[in-house]
Design a protein around this motif. Sequence first.
Motif, PDB file in Angstrom:
ATOM      1  N   MET A  30       2.915  14.717  17.306  1.00 32.63           N
ATOM      2  CA  MET A  30       1.994  14.706  16.128  1.00 32.63           C
ATOM      3  C   MET A  30       1.966  13.596  15.494  1.00 32.63           C
ATOM      4  O   MET A  30       2.826  13.220  14.976  1.00 32.63           O
ATOM      5  N   SER A  31       0.806  12.744  15.301  1.00 22.22           N
ATOM      6  CA  SER A  31       0.775  11.633  14.553  1.00 22.22           C
ATOM      7  C   SER A  31       0.212  12.113  13.098  1.00 22.22           C
ATOM      8  O   SER A  31      -0.426  13.078  12.698  1.00 22.22           O
ATOM      9  N   TYR A  32       0.586  11.130  12.207  1.00 17.96           N
ATOM     10  CA  TYR A  32       0.092  11.274  10.944  1.00 17.96           C
ATOM     11  C   TYR A  32      -0.003  10.024  10.075  1.00 17.96           C
ATOM     12  O   TYR A  32       0.597   9.156  10.723  1.00 17.96           O
ATOM     13  N   ARG A  33      -0.843   9.643   8.950  1.00 17.14           N
ATOM     14  CA  ARG A  33      -1.083   8.563   8.568  1.00 17.14           C
ATOM     15  C   ARG A  33      -0.512   8.408   7.214  1.00 17.14           C
ATOM     16  O   ARG A  33      -0.221   9.188   6.439  1.00 17.14           O
ATOM     17  N   ILE A  34      -0.202   7.073   7.038  1.00 16.77           N
ATOM     18  CA  ILE A  34       0.499   6.839   5.757  1.00 16.77           C
ATOM     19  C   ILE A  34      -0.263   5.655   5.096  1.00 16.77           C
ATOM     20  O   ILE A  34      -0.262   4.427   5.697  1.00 16.77           O
ATOM     21  N   PRO A  35      -0.998   5.902   3.912  1.00 14.88           N
ATOM     22  CA  PRO A  35      -1.750   4.792   3.599  1.00 14.88           C
ATOM     23  C   PRO A  35      -0.804   3.974   2.404  1.00 14.88           C
ATOM     24  O   PRO A  35       0.019   4.564   1.574  1.00 14.88           O
ATOM     25  N   ILE A  36      -0.595   2.733   2.491  1.00 13.93           N
ATOM     26  CA  ILE A  36       0.156   1.908   1.674  1.00 13.93           C
ATOM     27  C   ILE A  36      -0.985   0.853   1.093  1.00 13.93           C
ATOM     28  O   ILE A  36      -1.614   0.165   1.594  1.00 13.93           O
ATOM     29  N   GLY A  37      -0.889   1.010  -0.135  1.00 18.35           N
ATOM     30  CA  GLY A  37      -1.731  -0.032  -0.974  1.00 18.35           C
ATOM     31  C   GLY A  37      -3.006   0.825  -1.242  1.00 18.35           C
ATOM     32  O   GLY A  37      -3.277   1.790  -1.042  1.00 18.35           O
ATOM     33  N   PRO A  38      -3.857  -0.149  -2.023  1.00 14.95           N
ATOM     34  CA  PRO A  38      -4.011  -1.464  -2.370  1.00 14.95           C
ATOM     35  C   PRO A  38      -2.809  -1.886  -3.272  1.00 14.95           C
ATOM     36  O   PRO A  38      -2.710  -2.884  -3.331  1.00 14.95           O
ATOM     37  N   TYR A  39      -2.398  -1.081  -4.096  1.00 16.77           N
ATOM     38  CA  TYR A  39      -1.168  -1.348  -5.017  1.00 16.77           C
ATOM     39  C   TYR A  39       0.034  -0.367  -4.715  1.00 16.77           C
ATOM     40  O   TYR A  39       0.031   0.674  -4.788  1.00 16.77           O
ATOM     41  N   HIS A  40       1.025  -1.281  -4.386  1.00 11.76           N
ATOM     42  CA  HIS A  40       2.256  -0.528  -3.687  1.00 11.76           C
ATOM     43  C   HIS A  40       3.431  -1.390  -3.866  1.00 11.76           C
ATOM     44  O   HIS A  40       3.220  -2.667  -3.532  1.00 11.76           O
ATOM     45  N   PRO A  41       4.544  -1.002  -4.059  1.00 17.15           N
ATOM     46  CA  PRO A  41       5.928  -1.735  -4.173  1.00 17.15           C
ATOM     47  C   PRO A  41       6.254  -2.563  -2.965  1.00 17.15           C
ATOM     48  O   PRO A  41       6.770  -3.655  -3.054  1.00 17.15           O
ATOM     49  N   ALA A  42       5.690  -2.010  -1.796  1.00 15.24           N
ATOM     50  CA  ALA A  42       5.968  -2.763  -0.518  1.00 15.24           C
ATOM     51  C   ALA A  42       5.085  -3.888  -0.171  1.00 15.24           C
ATOM     52  O   ALA A  42       5.448  -4.527   0.996  1.00 15.24           O
ATOM     53  N   LEU A  43       3.960  -3.931  -1.014  1.00  9.51           N
ATOM     54  CA  LEU A  43       3.091  -5.097  -0.798  1.00  9.51           C
ATOM     55  C   LEU A  43       2.930  -5.830  -1.915  1.00  9.51           C
ATOM     56  O   LEU A  43       2.723  -5.260  -3.069  1.00  9.51           O
ATOM     57  N   GLU A  44       3.052  -7.264  -2.001  1.00 12.02           N
ATOM     58  CA  GLU A  44       3.030  -7.840  -3.119  1.00 12.02           C
ATOM     59  C   GLU A  44       1.754  -8.256  -3.626  1.00 12.02           C
ATOM     60  O   GLU A  44       1.703  -8.544  -4.789  1.00 12.02           O
ATOM     61  N   GLU A  45       0.760  -8.010  -3.085  1.00 13.22           N
ATOM     62  CA  GLU A  45      -0.478  -8.303  -3.518  1.00 13.22           C
ATOM     63  C   GLU A  45      -1.451  -7.071  -3.112  1.00 13.22           C
ATOM     64  O   GLU A  45      -1.249  -6.521  -2.019  1.00 13.22           O
ATOM     65  N   PRO A  46      -2.781  -6.881  -3.492  1.00 14.40           N
ATOM     66  CA  PRO A  46      -3.769  -6.022  -3.117  1.00 14.40           C
ATOM     67  C   PRO A  46      -4.348  -6.171  -1.800  1.00 14.40           C
ATOM     68  O   PRO A  46      -5.204  -6.903  -1.671  1.00 14.40           O
ATOM     69  N   TYR A  47      -3.899  -5.241  -0.862  1.00 15.52           N
ATOM     70  CA  TYR A  47      -4.579  -5.016   0.542  1.00 15.52           C
ATOM     71  C   TYR A  47      -4.095  -3.627   0.888  1.00 15.52           C
ATOM     72  O   TYR A  47      -3.335  -2.990   0.183  1.00 15.52           O
ATOM     73  N   LYS A  48      -4.948  -3.248   1.598  1.00 19.27           N
ATOM     74  CA  LYS A  48      -4.478  -1.584   2.357  1.00 19.27           C
ATOM     75  C   LYS A  48      -4.167  -1.560   3.794  1.00 19.27           C
ATOM     76  O   LYS A  48      -4.758  -2.242   4.350  1.00 19.27           O
ATOM     77  N   LEU A  49      -2.815  -1.067   3.998  1.00 19.81           N
ATOM     78  CA  LEU A  49      -2.556  -0.569   5.352  1.00 19.81           C
ATOM     79  C   LEU A  49      -2.512   0.763   5.314  1.00 19.81           C
ATOM     80  O   LEU A  49      -1.739   1.571   4.685  1.00 19.81           O
ATOM     81  N   ASP A  50      -3.420   1.174   6.467  1.00 17.21           N
ATOM     82  CA  ASP A  50      -3.096   2.682   6.820  1.00 17.21           C
ATOM     83  C   ASP A  50      -2.486   2.805   8.201  1.00 17.21           C
ATOM     84  O   ASP A  50      -3.024   2.347   9.278  1.00 17.21           O
ATOM     85  N   LEU A  51      -1.169   3.085   7.935  1.00 18.63           N
ATOM     86  CA  LEU A  51      -0.288   3.277   9.141  1.00 18.63           C
ATOM     87  C   LEU A  51      -0.481   4.694  10.024  1.00 18.63           C
ATOM     88  O   LEU A  51      -0.234   5.567   9.307  1.00 18.63           O
ATOM     89  N   VAL A  52      -0.749   4.618  11.234  1.00 16.99           N
ATOM     90  CA  VAL A  52      -0.929   6.014  11.995  1.00 16.99           C
ATOM     91  C   VAL A  52       0.679   5.894  12.614  1.00 16.99           C
ATOM     92  O   VAL A  52       0.928   5.127  13.521  1.00 16.99           O
ATOM     93  N   CYS A  53       1.360   6.979  12.329  1.00 14.82           N
ATOM     94  CA  CYS A  53       2.837   6.943  12.980  1.00 14.82           C
ATOM     95  C   CYS A  53       2.833   8.401  13.720  1.00 14.82           C
ATOM     96  O   CYS A  53       2.291   9.738  13.527  1.00 14.82           O
TER      97      CYS A  53
END
Lengths: 360, 137
Positions: free
Chosen positions: A1-24
């Motif tokens: 089963m897959s799930y989505r992890i939204p990272i950003g646009p403000y997140h400690p793992a990203l230094e600047e604002p953009y958004k990654l939606d990871l399908v895991c």
Amino acid sequence: MSYRIPIGPYHPALEEPYKLDLVCEGETVRDAELKIGFNFRGIEYLAERRNYVQVIALMERVCGICSNVHTLSICQALERLAEIAPPPRALYIRVIMAELERLHSHVLWAGIAGKIMGFKTMFMTCFLLREKVMDALEIISGNRVNYAMNRVGGVNRDIADPDGVLAVVDCLEHEVTRVIIPIFTSNRTALERCVGVGVLTTEQAKVYAVVGPTARASGVPQDIRRAAPYAAYAEMEFNVPVESAGDVRARLVVRALEILESCRILRQALKKLPTGDFWGPTEEVEVPAGTAISRIEGPRGEVLYSVTSDGENDTPQRVKVRTPTYANMPSVRLMLRGARLADAPLIQASFDPCYSCTDR
Amino acid sequence: MSDIATIPGELGVSGTWVKRTGSQWLSSDSIDVRRMASLMLERDARFVTITAMELPDNGGIRLDYHWDVGGELLTFTLSLKSDEKRTPSIHDLCPAADWIEREIHEYFAVDFAGREYEPLLLRTGDVAGVNLHKEDE
């Protein structure tokens, strides 16, 4: 089963604002979606409403790391339109500023990579070195971020103390050779985090037309300084480091070797700095009608400016900016597919993204 | 130069390359952009970007397609009329063109036929053509 992890646009793992939606699936990233635009400032639109002096200052604000690249690019384009040839000393100073900026950018990036790997000592070491480079930039230009060095027909400031800059180059070269390269190429922790991680193959790099160290780490040997020399690069001897693995380690190694090549270029430019004027004879420049294109090898890769003038007004009709991260960022999706979730921050950082440049 | 000299003929356009101001330029409104993209990819050219610009006289749009061939910049220029701002997409042939087509759609309301758009720079719901806005409107 897959799930989505939204990272950003403000997140400690990203230094600047953009958004990654990871399908895991479990701990494995199967796909990623990217969203940009959080730094959109409409700079190209604004450029059509500023005169040719103001637009140079505006373009310097496209990026806080490679600000000099942007003024150099637009000044070159305007010089091509106006058929102005800057004096030799100005061309050498442009090379010196461009390479110091590359050093500053690459060392900053190495520090960030160290931090993401959990190497706080590496982070502190790199930022100490970066401070020295920024001190050199401040001594030359009076500024640490927006240097205001380029003008149409030359540069705004001379380099009064080339030996002082050479001392910084010696120090940096010594520390990179003694600390950064050995750690990134032989330390077990660094290798575990980097080898075989976030691979972009040569074929993928070509299909997605990536540029700069990201391309060179995937076996694509393109460098505008070599392929279409500008400023005084045709008079410099340097190698273009290329790695074929296309992983995070290859991106680290390419940038580390580029630091040494930048030191080599700086040493030549500072020692051979021609005498004479550092800007052209005219204060006011008339820009005739037409379109000119300028390309620069910035720290992250090729920057392209296309500037169009109607020959009547003192504002450009169009200023188009293609930044390297804009070309590189779509490929992060390929780098992330199949990666471990925990490696995602390092992978997205490994191509040295600049969201300010991308969004403009 | 001789290597690129045959390109206009292969594209079926009558113009020739003009070298000036940082690029080789080939201008023709009859350029088939998909044929152009295929031809450039066959030649191992690297897609650089597309520059769009509103034409002040008639409200049309000029599109400059930039390609790099071994360090030489080639620019293919064509114009779209103001009432027909539509041209075929090349993003399926050249994935590197995906983002810039989306951006030009958002900035200049050009429709790249044969593709869908997901928001890139602007927020969902914003109208396309932000760079066409005039201050007195």
